[in-house]
Design a protein around this motif. Structure first.
Motif, short mmCIF file in Angstrom:
data_model
loop_
_atom_site.label_atom_id
_atom_site.label_comp_id
_atom_site.label_asym_id
_atom_site.label_seq_id
_atom_site.Cartn_x
_atom_site.Cartn_y
_atom_site.Cartn_z
N ASP A 180 39.81 35.98 44.31
CA ASP A 180 40.94 35.43 45.08
C ASP A 180 41.18 36.20 46.37
O ASP A 180 41.32 35.60 47.44
CB ASP A 180 42.22 35.46 44.24
N ALA A 181 41.25 37.53 46.28
CA ALA A 181 41.58 38.34 47.46
C ALA A 181 40.52 38.20 48.54
O ALA A 181 40.84 38.13 49.73
CB ALA A 181 41.74 39.80 47.06
N VAL A 182 39.26 38.14 48.15
CA VAL A 182 38.18 37.99 49.14
C VAL A 182 38.26 36.61 49.78
O VAL A 182 38.15 36.47 51.01
CB VAL A 182 36.80 38.21 48.48
N CYS A 183 38.48 35.59 48.99
CA CYS A 183 38.58 34.23 49.52
C CYS A 183 39.71 34.12 50.53
O CYS A 183 39.55 33.55 51.61
CB CYS A 183 38.77 33.24 48.38
N VAL A 196 29.77 37.48 58.02
CA VAL A 196 30.34 38.43 57.06
C VAL A 196 29.51 38.40 55.78
O VAL A 196 28.91 37.38 55.44
CB VAL A 196 31.83 38.13 56.75
N THR A 197 29.47 39.51 55.11
CA THR A 197 28.78 39.63 53.84
C THR A 197 29.84 39.77 52.76
O THR A 197 30.68 40.67 52.82
CB THR A 197 27.84 40.85 53.83
N ILE A 198 29.82 38.86 51.80
CA ILE A 198 30.87 38.82 50.78
C ILE A 198 30.26 38.79 49.38
O ILE A 198 29.18 38.25 49.17
CB ILE A 198 31.80 37.61 50.99
N PHE A 237 36.08 40.19 39.74
CA PHE A 237 35.47 41.28 40.49
C PHE A 237 36.06 41.21 41.90
O PHE A 237 36.48 40.15 42.35
CB PHE A 237 33.93 41.15 40.53
N THR A 238 36.14 42.31 42.56
CA THR A 238 36.70 42.29 43.90
C THR A 238 36.10 43.41 44.71
O THR A 238 35.40 44.27 44.19
CB THR A 238 38.24 42.39 43.87
N ASP A 239 36.38 43.40 45.99
CA ASP A 239 35.90 44.42 46.91
C ASP A 239 37.05 44.74 47.85
O ASP A 239 37.21 44.13 48.90
CB ASP A 239 34.68 43.90 47.67
N ALA A 240 37.88 45.70 47.45
CA ALA A 240 39.07 46.04 48.21
C ALA A 240 38.73 46.52 49.63
O ALA A 240 39.46 46.22 50.58
CB ALA A 240 39.88 47.11 47.48
#
Length: 116
Positions: free
Chosen positions: A15-18, A37-39, A73-76
């Motif tokens: 969610d946060a990345v989107c 961007v690389t996501i 999973f996320t990438d802060a």
């Protein structure tokens, strides 16, 4: 989890990345520029992989909620980077909690507006 619809397909991402990608895409479109961007995305067989995405004025993106059938999973660091890039283009963008409110973030995923 969100399904980000892009071109003729979609990518599954946190969610946060989107939310950060959509906000950055809007800022780039407003500025008539583009960026790659690389996501992190959920790949085949449920493995987390990366996608390189071209964002720009012609990007036609939308996201839809999907059930959390797998672990989030996320990438802060990526979210913070995208938010900072967005702020450089659109310093007056409204704060995180006031936009895309259907995306509920855990406390550790909330990125406070940057003070510059």
């Amino acid at each position: 989890m969100r399904r980000l619809h892009y071109a003729n397909g979609y990518m599954i991402m946190p969610d946060a990345v989107c939310k950060a990608v959509l906000r950055y895409a809007r800022a780039l479109a407003d500025a008539h520029t583009s960026d790659v961007v690389t996501i992190p995305v959920l790949g085949e067989a449920g493995a987390v992989t990366t996608a390189h995405v071209l964002l720009g004025p012609a990007s036609q993106l939308y996201s839809t909620h999907i059930a959390d059938s797998i672990g989030e999973f996320t990438d802060a660091a990526l979210v913070a980077d995208l938010e900072q890039r967005t702020r450089r283009i659109e310093p007056s963008t409204i704060a995180w909690p006031d936009e895309m409110s259907d995306i509920l973030l855990d406390a550790d995923e909330v990125v406070e507006p940057f003070a510059e």
